[in-house]
Scaffold this motif. Sequence first.
Motif, short mmCIF file in Angstrom:
data_model
loop_
_atom_site.label_atom_id
_atom_site.label_comp_id
_atom_site.label_asym_id
_atom_site.label_seq_id
_atom_site.Cartn_x
_atom_site.Cartn_y
_atom_site.Cartn_z
N ARG A 155 0.78 -1.21 -0.05
CA ARG A 155 -0.02 -0.04 0.04
C ARG A 155 0.86 1.15 0.02
NH1 ARG A 155 -4.34 1.68 4.59
NH2 ARG A 155 -4.52 3.95 3.98
N LEU A 156 1.92 1.42 0.65
CA LEU A 156 2.77 2.22 0.70
C LEU A 156 3.57 2.62 -0.48
CD1 LEU A 156 4.72 1.48 4.23
CD2 LEU A 156 2.52 3.07 3.62
N TRP A 157 3.43 2.01 -1.65
CA TRP A 157 3.71 2.24 -2.78
C TRP A 157 3.05 2.21 -4.05
CZ3 TRP A 157 9.22 3.27 -2.61
CH2 TRP A 157 9.86 2.85 -1.45
N SER A 158 1.41 2.44 -3.61
CA SER A 158 0.58 2.36 -4.65
C SER A 158 0.34 3.58 -5.20
CB SER A 158 -0.70 1.68 -3.99
OG SER A 158 -1.07 2.58 -2.86
N GLN A 159 0.82 4.72 -5.09
CA GLN A 159 0.57 5.88 -5.79
C GLN A 159 1.49 6.29 -6.63
OE1 GLN A 159 -0.75 9.30 -3.35
NE2 GLN A 159 -2.06 8.01 -2.23
N ILE A 160 1.37 6.52 -8.01
CA ILE A 160 2.31 6.73 -8.84
C ILE A 160 2.13 8.12 -9.63
CG2 ILE A 160 2.87 6.09 -11.44
CD1 ILE A 160 2.35 3.14 -10.60
N SER A 161 3.17 8.94 -9.41
CA SER A 161 2.97 10.35 -10.08
C SER A 161 3.49 10.42 -11.39
CB SER A 161 3.43 11.39 -8.95
OG SER A 161 3.35 12.72 -9.47
N ILE A 162 2.79 10.81 -12.61
CA ILE A 162 3.50 11.26 -13.91
C ILE A 162 3.67 12.56 -13.88
CG2 ILE A 162 3.32 10.87 -16.44
CD1 ILE A 162 3.08 8.30 -14.58
N ASP A 163 5.09 12.93 -13.29
CA ASP A 163 5.32 14.38 -13.01
C ASP A 163 6.40 14.94 -14.14
OD1 ASP A 163 6.37 16.57 -12.01
OD2 ASP A 163 6.67 16.10 -9.97
N THR A 164 6.15 15.94 -14.96
CA THR A 164 6.86 16.31 -15.95
C THR A 164 7.93 17.23 -15.51
OG1 THR A 164 5.48 18.26 -16.09
CG2 THR A 164 4.84 16.34 -17.37
N THR A 165 8.16 17.45 -14.17
CA THR A 165 9.24 18.20 -13.87
C THR A 165 10.67 17.14 -13.74
OG1 THR A 165 8.89 17.53 -11.53
CG2 THR A 165 8.09 19.56 -12.23
N PHE A 166 10.46 15.91 -13.77
CA PHE A 166 11.65 14.93 -13.71
C PHE A 166 12.01 14.55 -15.02
CE2 PHE A 166 9.35 13.42 -9.92
CZ PHE A 166 10.35 13.97 -8.80
N LEU A 225 10.78 7.38 -14.81
CA LEU A 225 10.71 5.54 -15.25
C LEU A 225 11.15 5.00 -14.02
CD1 LEU A 225 11.71 5.54 -19.00
CD2 LEU A 225 9.43 5.63 -18.11
N ALA A 226 12.24 5.18 -13.43
CA ALA A 226 12.87 4.53 -12.42
C ALA A 226 11.85 4.41 -11.28
CB ALA A 226 14.26 5.22 -12.05
N ARG A 227 11.27 5.94 -10.92
CA ARG A 227 10.21 5.81 -9.99
C ARG A 227 9.07 4.79 -10.15
NH1 ARG A 227 9.93 10.86 -6.49
NH2 ARG A 227 12.13 11.88 -6.62
N ILE A 228 8.62 5.06 -11.41
CA ILE A 228 7.47 4.24 -11.94
C ILE A 228 7.79 2.60 -11.60
CG2 ILE A 228 5.99 3.60 -13.72
CD1 ILE A 228 6.14 6.26 -14.59
#
Length: 783
Positions: A119-130, A136-139
């Motif tokens: 659950r602690l890893w279940s939110q994914i942010s497609i953040d255009t600042t990165f 891709l590594a975060r995802i």
Amino acid sequence: MSSDIALKFTPRDPQAYNNLEQQRLDLLKALRLRQRQSDLPAHDEGLRTLKLQYNDVVESQRGLLRGPLSDPLLRLPVEIWVQLASEIIECEWGTSYRTIASLLLVSQRWKDAVLSIPRLWSQISIDTTFMVEELLARIHVALYLSKGWPLTVYFDHPTPTQIWTHVQPLLISHTKRIRRIVFRYPLAATTHRRPDLMGLKIDKILSQLLPLSGLKELEVSCCCRMARGGWTILSEIPGIHSIKGDIIPLTMIQSSPFLSLQEMITDGTPSGLLEILPILPALRSLSFMDSRTDGVEEQSAWRFVNESSSHHHQISLETVSWQRKSSLGLIHLLQISLSLTHLSLRCDIHSFFQLAPLVSNLHLLHNIWISLQYSDDDIEPFKTTRTSIRCNSLREFHLITPKRNSRFTERQWENYELRLKEFMELWIPTLDGVEHLNIVARSGYTSPLFYLSRSALRTLSLTLSEFRSTSERVDTRLNHLEELSLSLPLDGLHAVVSSIHCNQLLSLDLTSETYAKGSIVAISIDEQRFPQLQYLQWPDKYVRWDIAVYPFLGLQQVCFTEDLIGGASSDFLVHLISRPKELPKLRQITFAGGLPELDLLFLMLERRNILDDTIVSRIEAVELPVVVGVPLRQVLCTLLQGKFAQRPPNYNLSMAGLAEICFDRSIPGCLWCCLSMRPCSLKIRLVNRKFLDAWHGDDQSMLGNADPLLDESTISWLQQRHERHQFCQQLQRSNSHWARIKACSSHELDSSYIYTAFLMDDPSRSEMAILPLSSKIDQDTLG
């Protein structure tokens, strides 16, 4: 809010702790004696040795203290620990990797737990600042560690095509796990302006993720909008439960009914709305907005609804938000929605009088929001009989009235205020049972406190921008009130505060947006009216702190919201410097508006946190509006622990010393980054900061009667506040229209900075025009 935070921590070995406490008191006594005998305290090695010994004793005491619980991961049920961890990890922009990293460093046990809880890893942010590689590594990490847990995906809108082409292949094999999708405004303010980041439309992204068989919630927030034709994509997602943030057309629902839809925002005509409600059996929350095609056709369509009203049966709506200029159709909607618990209305007073009997029939209604609008009918006396509203289930009442209408004559305006008073009188029987009341009256309106004397209120918020206080004062007792927030003109603020008794009040939030130019106002607060007060927020404009009037023995936290330099926060700090034993339970100070005078803050902490009186609590937390750089942060943390600290001289921390740095054109970065010791990437103009003359009041007698006594150098320093403020104003007037050079791109110190540890190392400063004040720098750097 705990009544005594100190009880949460007890020593493991009471006898050892008491022995250390006696050592601390003996060392403190020796320190005070040595300071009085020393000619140059800053260069006295014996004094420095005593301070180091004192710090060692305090650190030993800290080591013996234990909290009420050992490791929460061992003592709490795992479900509760996961919920607590999720609260701090899950942010509006997705999982906070910085917070996760902090949890990983607590212990090996915590690291293993965080890595093993999907659950602690279940939110994914497609953040255009990165950069694409980092994104891709975060995802990858989130998809792997979340295992089979349902996913929430956040998209910056528009999502650039060059980013989406890399992200889409990663998500496509996990689309069955996606439960929630949020399209949001880009987190970086400048992202949406970049021509190279023009991206895909919302419906295009959704179509490339199909099939989204598990999607239950779609949110299109802020300025993002789905194209009117793009809503057809939802026909491919029939199991969706909630559509938030954007308006889904009624025509779309009529053509593709959603049997599972529980929450939506729509527009159209009331007749069209009532026609589609029967085909939405699961609908529980409805927001009905002004239609883009409202007009004469709505009137004719509504006649058809009235003629066929017998065909509409009761529906199971629990929340209705009616945000339309016209109340046409609302009466019928309330008649068939008797299970409502939350109701939000935008209407005029005349229309609401017609709705009043229906509101009384909503026996499950818990929360009501009313935003009153103007109507020409409201300025004429009402001819119909009005019945009081009785809604025993109501617990929250929120009312917003409009600003004064410039087209009304004085007579019409008086009539409108009479209607407003009649409106409030309708609610008197119901207000007796309300626990949370919020009134925002943006017109001339007297205080509603006289309605509330019998009430069971627990929280009360009054924003009366044109409140008119009267000479007649009526005391009001609110025996159950725990939180009170007042935003009124200064004279009204004083009148209301001095007319209420709240025996159980814990939090008092005072704000004033209007004041007489150049005036200095004092507000008297009688502790006997608020004997349990623990939190106090002070007004932000021209209200001086005269602490002699406020001997609150239970006060634990004070918040200052002013953006003026030298205002109430400075008065407060000067007082605690001279009388550090007052406000004995105070533990936290928040500076939410502007930066306090740092020299006064450090002097106060050195006095308050190093006392021989064990009954007086230490100041354990200080909140500042800017990030404090590492050099000062270390000093601040040491003082908050009750230890002596090596720190910069008073002048370097004062507003005069900071002004020299802020207005030195050879130093890059903006004003606030210089104050917080962080350069920035923006080339901005210096803002026109406001300074108040130093408040004299009882300063002289207060400093002379300080307890413990102040040394002569500190008294002299405090008496020169007015001179330092004048110097800051002089620098400001002559340097308010130039821009600093660009510093760096990521708030990291670079070689262009000519100072380290917040102290200027450039010897040329001594040749500057400010030499007369600089020559007064004090040499005592050890409190």
